[in-house]
Motif scaffolding. Structure first.
Motif, PDB file in Angstrom:
ATOM      1  N   HIS A 187       0.901  -1.184   0.019  1.00 11.02           N
ATOM      2  CA  HIS A 187       0.015   0.032  -0.163  1.00 11.02           C
ATOM      3  C   HIS A 187       0.877   1.467  -0.039  1.00 11.02           C
ATOM      4  O   HIS A 187       0.675   2.274  -0.814  1.00 11.02           O
ATOM      5  N   GLU A 224      -9.018   0.841   4.464  1.00 14.56           N
ATOM      6  CA  GLU A 224      -7.974   0.313   4.379  1.00 14.56           C
ATOM      7  C   GLU A 224      -7.905  -1.370   5.028  1.00 14.56           C
ATOM      8  O   GLU A 224      -7.623  -2.493   4.542  1.00 14.56           O
ATOM      9  N   HIS A 273       3.205   9.466   4.672  1.00 11.57           N
ATOM     10  CA  HIS A 273       2.216   8.427   4.707  1.00 11.57           C
ATOM     11  C   HIS A 273       3.071   7.192   5.186  1.00 11.57           C
ATOM     12  O   HIS A 273       2.575   6.383   5.831  1.00 11.57           O
ATOM     13  N   HIS A 287       2.529   4.743   8.169  1.00  9.22           N
ATOM     14  CA  HIS A 287       2.185   3.362   8.221  1.00  9.22           C
ATOM     15  C   HIS A 287       3.340   2.545   8.923  1.00  9.22           C
ATOM     16  O   HIS A 287       3.003   1.251   9.197  1.00  9.22           O
TER      17      HIS A 287
HETATM   18 FE    FE Z   1      -2.363   4.591   3.822  1.00  9.83          FE
END
Ligand code: FE
Ligand code: AVJ
Length: 426
Positions: free
Chosen positions: A47, A79, A133, A137
């Motif tokens: 992702h 997600e 991002h 994560h």
């Molecule tokens: Fe994300």
């Protein structure tokens, strides 16, 4: 971060850290569904690469999608819920895809005209977006890693530096107006904007996050069995969940034990409590005759200096490494009072790092909100379904943990690294 050299270095450093987190996990386990709340670890990597491809190759340079990945690595769907129907992601192919994307990104980087009239390029915004991002994560992956039960994960445990001076239990913050929201933050998310004047009434706020010791007193005082401590929604959650202590706490022979990353130990009394839901935080606050702070109160306490105005972090604009427990150099919160040099102007400690702090605020747009650059980051989550958390945890990167950053979660969630501090009207 508006020079090629800086961008390249930051992207590479983030990727090294991502790979470092996954490295101790055998390939055969990277696709495991550790918890229904979390994606398999290999999905996070896929992702992250997909997001990078979308913004830095397709949207920035008009590249065609890299074949074979467009369905699998949906960036924007819910997600976690969407994973059951995903085809099996193979770690080897995923790593190759991520490396392929990165190689193309770095090739393009050499030719970018940063002065082009493209808002995505202003002060390197889109690179900040992609970098942040990935860093976010990493924290998601750490949540998953913390839930694994086999005990083989090598936990990092950097010692906290010099202790801050002691102080009172609560700090008084004067009433008045201040600026809520991001000022002078090139990669602020849309939800941190527009900065605007907000008035807060005088209030008291805990100098430090609530500790395991304090929370255990609530548990031992039958807090979980006392309906008047809980909101209606909170009591319903507590009944349905049959909750009787923070997530991962179990009664051992000699008192409470907690299990994290598969390791069992008594909850260190002086560490901020983590893995509590909003409802548990709220119940503790009522039990203690206090309440949770609003996010405006939190941000005022953390970033506002009456004389100098707004700062990025409670201690100023830069993070040198000793002021807060950020960036997963230590896989747990640190004892309260651990970070000399990280105090806020008013003397609060650990507002940044250690644990995300639940606030009483719903995740709502600020006045003048404009969705940018895509509505699925913030806008679709606005409303009364989510509560705001502030401050970042031990697993949050310093780039993300700026004082204006707004995190949000369902009030029932406990797998995140969340704790709280209390407030009170003055
Ligand atoms: Fe994300
Ligand atoms: C800000 C933590 C709520 O994980 O759902 C990552 C961050 N958004 N990829 C989330 C996010 C898209 C987001 N939180």
């Amino acid at each position: 971060m508006d020079s090629r050299v800086e961008i390249r270095a930051a992207l590479e450093e983030a990727r090294t850290a991502t790979e470092g987190l996954l490295e101790p996990v055998p390939d055969a386990e990277l696709g495991a569904h550790v918890s229904s709340l979390q994606s398999p670890l290999v999905w996070d990597l896929a992702h992250v690469a997909r997001f990078e491809e979308l913004w830095l190759l397709r949207n920035l340079h008009g590249h065609e999608p890299i074949a074979g990945h467009e369905e699998v690595y949906q960036a924007f769907r819910d997600e976690r819920g969407a994973q059951a129907d995903l085809p099996k992601l193979r770690p080897e192919a995923t790593r190759a895809y991520a490396a392929d994307v990165r190689e193309r990104v770095l090739r393009e980087l050499d030719h970018i005209d940063f002065d082009a009239p493209n808002p995505l390029l202003r002060k390197g915004f889109v690179f900040g977006l992609v970098l942040q991002h990935e860093l976010q994560h990493q924290e998601t992956m750490l949540q998953t890693l913390a839930l694994r039960t086999d005990g083989t994960y090598p936990v990092r445990n950097a010692d906290p530096p010099d202790r801050a001076a002691d102080g009172p239990d609560q700090i008084k913050i004067d009433g008045g107006s201040f600026i809520l929201g991001a000022t002078d933050e090139p990669w602020a998310y849309d939800n941190e904007l527009v900065p605007h004047e907000v008035e807060t009434r005088p209030f008291l706020i805990d100098r430090a996050p609530v500790t395991n010791r304090a929370f255990a007193e609530f548990v031992d005082d039958n807090g979980y069995g006392t309906p008047r401590c809980w909101s209606a929604a909170g009591w319903e959650w507590r009944q349905t969940e049959d909750a009787s202590a923070p997530l991962h706490w179990e009664r051992g022979n000699r008192g409470w034990e907690r299990v994290r990353f598969g390791h069992r130990e008594p909850p260190p009394p002086d560490e901020p409590v983590q893995h509590v839901s909003f409802f548990e935080a709220e119940a503790f606050a009522r039990w203690a005759g206090k309440r949770l702070p609003t996010e405006a109160e939190w941000e005022r306490a953390a970033t506002w200096d009456e004389r100098r105005g707004k700062s990025r972090y409670p201690w100023g604009r830069e993070f040198m490494g000793y002021e807060a427990n950020l960036g997963h150099t230590r896989f747990s919160p640190a004892p309260v009072g651990s970070y000399a040099g990280g105090e806020s102007p008013t003397g609060c400690v650990q507002l940044t790092g250690d644990v995300w702090e639940w606030t009483s605020s719903y995740f709502q747009p600020y006045p003048g909100f404009l969705s940018y650059p895509y509505p699925e980051y913030s806008e679709v989550f606005f409303g009364e379904e989510y509560r705001v958390l502030r401050g970042g945890s031990w697993a949050t990167d310093p780039l993300v943990a700026r004082g204006s950053f707004r995190n949000w979660e369902h009030p029932s969630r406990r797998q995140i690294f969340a704790g709280f501090r209390c407030a009170k009207d003055a």
